[in-house]
Every structure is written in C-alpha cells, then in structure tokens.
Design an enzyme around this catalytic site. Structure first.
Site, PDB file in Angstrom:
ATOM      1  CG  HIS A 106      41.027  37.573  36.681  1.00  0.00           C
ATOM      2  ND1 HIS A 106      42.170  38.245  36.288  1.00  0.00           N
ATOM      3  CD2 HIS A 106      40.766  36.692  35.677  1.00  0.00           C
ATOM      4  CE1 HIS A 106      42.572  37.796  35.121  1.00  0.00           C
ATOM      5  NE2 HIS A 106      41.736  36.853  34.731  1.00  0.00           N
TER       6      HIS A 106
ATOM      7  NE  ARG B 126      43.177  40.003  40.548  1.00  0.00           N
ATOM      8  CZ  ARG B 126      42.918  41.295  40.691  1.00  0.00           C
ATOM      9  NH1 ARG B 126      41.892  41.674  41.429  1.00  0.00           N
ATOM     10  NH2 ARG B 126      43.660  42.199  40.095  1.00  0.00           N
TER      11      ARG B 126
ATOM     12  CG  HIS C 119      45.146  45.218  33.933  1.00  0.00           C
ATOM     13  ND1 HIS C 119      44.879  45.161  32.592  1.00  0.00           N
ATOM     14  CD2 HIS C 119      45.602  43.976  34.268  1.00  0.00           C
ATOM     15  CE1 HIS C 119      45.144  43.963  32.116  1.00  0.00           C
ATOM     16  NE2 HIS C 119      45.601  43.215  33.127  1.00  0.00           N
TER      17      HIS C 119
ATOM     18  CG  ASP D 297      44.765  44.630  37.898  1.00  0.00           C
ATOM     19  OD1 ASP D 297      45.889  44.202  37.597  1.00  0.00           O
ATOM     20  OD2 ASP D 297      43.719  44.052  37.574  1.00  0.00           O
ATOM     21  CG  ASP D 298      48.845  45.026  36.027  1.00  0.00           C
ATOM     22  OD1 ASP D 298      48.723  44.005  36.721  1.00  0.00           O
ATOM     23  OD2 ASP D 298      48.687  45.034  34.793  1.00  0.00           O
TER      24      ASP D 298
ATOM     25  CE  LYS E  99      41.874  41.227  37.193  1.00  0.00           C
ATOM     26  NZ  LYS E  99      43.120  41.725  36.589  1.00  0.00           N
TER      27      LYS E  99
ATOM     28  CB  SER F 118      42.012  41.416  33.039  1.00  0.00           C
ATOM     29  OG  SER F 118      42.770  40.850  34.079  1.00  0.00           O
TER      30      SER F 118
ATOM     31  CG  ASP G 153      47.063  42.570  40.697  1.00  0.00           C
ATOM     32  OD1 ASP G 153      47.795  43.568  40.509  1.00  0.00           O
ATOM     33  OD2 ASP G 153      46.438  42.016  39.775  1.00  0.00           O
ATOM     34  CG  ASN G 154      50.339  41.652  39.188  1.00  0.00           C
ATOM     35  OD1 ASN G 154      49.326  40.965  39.087  1.00  0.00           O
ATOM     36  ND2 ASN G 154      50.559  42.698  38.403  1.00  0.00           N
TER      37      ASN G 154
ATOM     38  CE  LYS H 129      49.809  41.305  34.643  1.00  0.00           C
ATOM     39  NZ  LYS H 129      48.653  42.062  34.113  1.00  0.00           N
TER      40      LYS H 129
ATOM     41  CB  CYS I 104      45.474  39.101  37.416  1.00  0.00           C
ATOM     42  SG  CYS I 104      46.122  40.531  36.521  1.00  0.00           S
TER      43      CYS I 104
END
Length: 536
Positions: free
Chosen positions: A128, A77, A231, A33-34, A126, A151, A283-284, A316, A73
């Site tokens: 989300h 997904r 994240h 994540d991130d 996660k 998150s 994810d990004n 992001k 996010c």
C-alpha cells in the site's frame, strides 16, 4: 493479562539498553489492519479469541499508550517504515489501484537500512505504498515479497465467502469495484483475483519458509508481516468460519491469532527465540463505518464527538484517540522482561530508531526523524506526539503528557453513515486529560494562558521543522493504465499460473509530455500485464 508495571524510563524496551555485539537479532514485525485497541485479549480480557497474542504478551512487554503514525493505512505504513511524519514523507492519505505515485524514493525504510547491515529482508502482506516499479517493495529495500499491493477492498474477488457492508466485494455485483485484487510474488502477479479465503494460509507458508531458510543460512533477517485482516472484506479459511460462534469479525480474530501462533511456533521450534525480536501491532484503529464487521477501541471511544456534534466515528481515519491508539507488544526472551507493561507514550515512528540502536547503525543526519529510540523515552510528561489528519494534510491533534489536544476535529462516517455536524475548528483548542478521562468526554476548562502558549509553541516548532528541513512530495494523480491486470483478455484480469515459467513482457508507453511508463512485472504464462512503471 495480569502484567506488572515498571518505571517506563528504566524498563522500557530493555533491548535498547545494550547493544548486541555478537549477533544481530532477527526482527519479525507483524501488523494487523484496522485492529482496535480492545481487539486483543491482553488489552481486553473479555475477548477470548487471541490466546497466541496473549502468549506473546506473557513473554514480552505490552504497551498501553502506543500510537500508529496515522489513523489510516498508507500514511501509517509510511510513518512506521521511515520513522517520519506524513508531513515529511508527503504521504498523507491512501494510494489506490490507479495511483501513479508512491512512497518517494528518497524516503528510506527499515528494510533499506537493515539490508545495508547484511540482513535478508522480506515482506509478506499488504504493501500500500505504490504500485509502479519505482515504488515496489523490491525498490524500497526488500529482497522478497508476497502480498497485495493495496487494500483488500480496493478491487473485487470471485471466491468466497467474503463479508462487507454498504458495498459488495464480489466481482460483477453493482456496488463492486470494476478491477480485481492481484496477489504478487516479487514482481509477478501469481493470482488474480486473489483468493482471500486462502490468503493467510499462503502468508503463513511463505513466512515460515522465509524464516527457516535464513535461520539455516545463519543470516539475520527482517520479516515485515502487514496482514490484510481484519480490514474488510472479511474472509477466512473454512476452518475458521463460524469458529467463534459469535460473528465474522471474531472468526477473523481467531485466524489472525492462529497466524501469530504459527510464527511463534516456527521461531521457538528452530531454537532462535532468544535471537529474535517479535513485534505485534496494528496500522490504525477500527473502521466504525463497517458496523459489526469492525472491532473495538474501548475505552478510547471519543464521547465528546457524539455529545457535542451528534454523531460521527471516533475510530479509523479520525484523530480521536481510538483512531490511532492501537495494540503493541514486543518480545525478545532474555532481553525484554516477560509479562511487563509500559504506559509510556510511544509511536510507530519509534520502531526505526529503536532498530537502529539495537543493530548499531546510524540514521542519516540529512533529515529529521520524528521517532526516538524507545529506551530514551522519559515518562509521558516529557514527550509530544502529533497526529496527522488524513484528509487536510494538517496536524490538527497532538499528545502532550497525558493531555490530548485538538485544534480541529474532522469526523468520519459512523456505522449509520453520519458525521454529525462535520469539521470544526477549536479556538481555544479542546483539551482532555486521558489519565482521568480516556473516553474523551469532558474538555478541560480554566487552563492557564501559559498552557495554551506552550501548545502553540509546540505546534509552531513542528511546522518550522517540517518547512525548513528535508521533506518529500508525492504525485497524487492517477491513470487507469497502471491498474494491475494479469490478463486483460480474461474477465476480471483472471489468471492463476504460479507454477508457470515467468516471461518478460516489458513495454514502453508514452502518455502526453509529462510521464513515461514501462511495465514492471514479469507476468506468468498466459498473463498480459497493464501495470506500468513511471520513469520520470
């Protein structure tokens, strides 16, 4: 990593070139994540903190021009799991703790399709994509779930240490959220507030048990592992605190890498490495607003944003290359040539069509899928890829060949909190050639009218496709009564009763004439849920 390149249309994702006829492969999909492009050693040899991710690359294929489905996010997904653009799924931006909506029921996920093929399906991490029952992972094709519903910064925690900037993550502090983070096992809240320092340990144990169970049962499995890290707030087990001797972010990278190593050791230890496709991605891109607690998207730094507009993030939440070009590694011994590198333009939306081809099922023809099986990709010049804006629900950026094209730019706050001069339309569009200018520093000039006409045609065609084919809508409203709360009688909804017997506390509540909700989770003993299920 000193990988060797192969022609992308001959070698790209070799697994897709031959159908596995005797046994379908296990599939493990790990998504950080991130995590930025340069946050793993294979993409950035000066970063020594990810030896297990390097190990994965050494036995698989690393993609250098892979893109998340969105630079933020939730839509990222949704795009990965459905193979469809945000404009088709209706999932444009993030859901929060009070969100009524979620990934629409008619949008079908990788887990949905694989479950129909006899796979065991699990998610650890996660979600989300909605917090009410109809949008729960178990309502979208997954058999089992351990993880956070949103998150890790969308609520407060009481354990620590945890690290964030510009806002507190500790319950009770003035800038903290007033709700706390829940940890779910299937439909039960088993811990609230979640202990983020032990979260990866819980994920590791659960994932290893899932793998062992289904290997022993000789059932193919799909295990989706969308991690909470890196994240913010950053939080690690004590053994990783100051382990890097650099900073909290680097400590977190080490814990992520250790998790990857544990998964690989389990697969190899059980003797099923040649029967298991393992994918690692993000994810990004990195969240620049979080300063030293965020990662790096070098060399995709979006220099033009700062040069032309003064400041603003290019990571992001932005459509600059660093917001969505992320790591991607795929390993399947015996099927993917080890230590190889592909520079083909590829996307998270390609994963579902690729899995469909590997396993041998057909995707429904009642909708458009924006991904393609990776074996069908031609060199980068043959593909266009659109990048959704996370706020304005528009396709303001696209890739074509090595060109990056911006019809508008919508900057987000950088480390200093600045967005420069803000949103800007570009007519004619900004065009960068990433093959010679990965930093996006100098727009091309003197392009032909034929070039501009071609990109206008691409954009018009995608808009027509979206409007004329099946697409979903999402309820973006919120209601505080859907915020997950294990025990409303305790401060911060506190409960930790994972060993208690689950009890059914279902109830029905009417809110006006439009919505009807019911609680969806069986709380553990001494818990009193406030989470509600929309049953429109």
């Amino acid at each position: 990593m000193s990988g060797h390149f192969r022609s992308p249309y001959l070698l790209l994702f070799l697994i897709c070139l031959h159908r596995v006829t005797s046994e379908t492969p296990n599939i493990i999909l790990i998504m950080a994540d991130d995590l930025g492009y340069a946050d793993i050693t294979p993409n950035n040899p000066s970063n020594p903190f990810t030896p297990n991710i390097t190990r994965l690359a050494n036995v698989g294929m690393r993609f250098t021009d892979y893109h998340s489905a969105s630079p933020v996010c939730t839509p990222s997904r949704a795009g990965l799991l459905t193979g469809r653009l945000a404009q088709r799924t209706g999932v444009f931006h993030n859901f929060g703790p009070s969100s009524i909506g979620g990934l629409p029921e008619k949008e079908k996920t990788i887990a949905h399709f694989l479950k129909k093929e006899g796979y065991a399906t699990g998610i650890v991490g996660k979600w989300h994509l909605g917090i009410t029952e109809k949008f729960h992972p178990l309502s979208h094709g997954f058999d089992t779930y351990l993880g956070l519903p949103f998150s890790n910064d969308m609520g407060c925690v009481t354990d620590g240490p945890v690290y964030n900037v510009k806002i507190s993550s500790v319950c009770g502090e003035p800038t903290a959220w007033t709700n706390s983070i829940p940890l779910y096992e299937n439909r039960d809240i088993v811990e609230q507030p979640a202990n983020l320092n032990q979260l990866t340990n819980k994920y590791t144990a659960f994932s290893k048990a899932f793998i062992r169970q289904h290997v022993n049962e000789k059932q193919p499995f799909f295990l989706y592992l969308p991690l909470a890290q890196p994240h913010v707030p950053l939080a690690t087990d004590p053994r990783f605190q100051n382990a890097s001797r650099v900073g909290h972010f680097e400590d977190t990278l080490m814990e992520i890498d250790h998790f990857v190593g544990e998964i690989l050791d389990t697969v190899y230890g059980l003797g099923v490495s040649e029967e298991t496709l393992v994918i690692f991605t993000s994810d990004n891109g990195p969240w620049e607003y979080k300063c030293e607690l965020s990662g790096s998207h070098f060399p995709f730094v979006g220099e033009y944003q700062r040069a032309a507009f003064g400041s603003g993030s290019t990571g992001k939440m932005t459509t600059w290359e660093g917001g969505h070009r992320v790591p991607f590694i795929a390993s399947w011994p015996g099927q993917i040539e080890p230590g190889t590198v592909s520079n083909a333009l590829s996307s998270a939306m390609d994963i579902l069509p690729s899995i469909a081809q590997i396993v041998g099922f057909s995707l429904p023809n009642d909708r458009v899928f924006d991904g393609v099986p990776l074996s069908f990709l031609q060199p980068p010049s043959s593909r266009t890829l659109f990048i959704p804006d996370t706020d304005l629900q528009e396709l303001w950026a696209m890739r074509w060949n090595s060109y990056k094209i911006y019809f508008a730019t919508n900057p987000k706050p950088d480390c200093n909190g600045s967005t420069g001069t803000g949103f800007a339309y570009h007519d004619p569009p900004l065009v960068f050639d990433l093959s010679v200018d990965p930093a996006e520093s100098t727009p091309l000039t003197n392009l032909t009218m034929d070039f501009y006409q071609a990109i206008d045609n691409f954009r018009n065609d995608i808009h027509k496709s979206i409007e004329s084919t099946f697409h979903s809508t999402v309820d973006w409203s919120g209601n505080s009564d859907v915020i997950p709360c294990c025990d409303s009688h305790n401060k911060w909804c506190a409960c930790s009763a994972s060993s208690s017997k689950a009890i059914d506390t279902r109830s029905f509540i009417e809110f006006g004439s439009r919505y009807k909700y019911s609680t969806f989770l069986h709380c553990k003993r001494h818990c009193n849920t406030k989470s509600l299920n929309q049953t429109v």
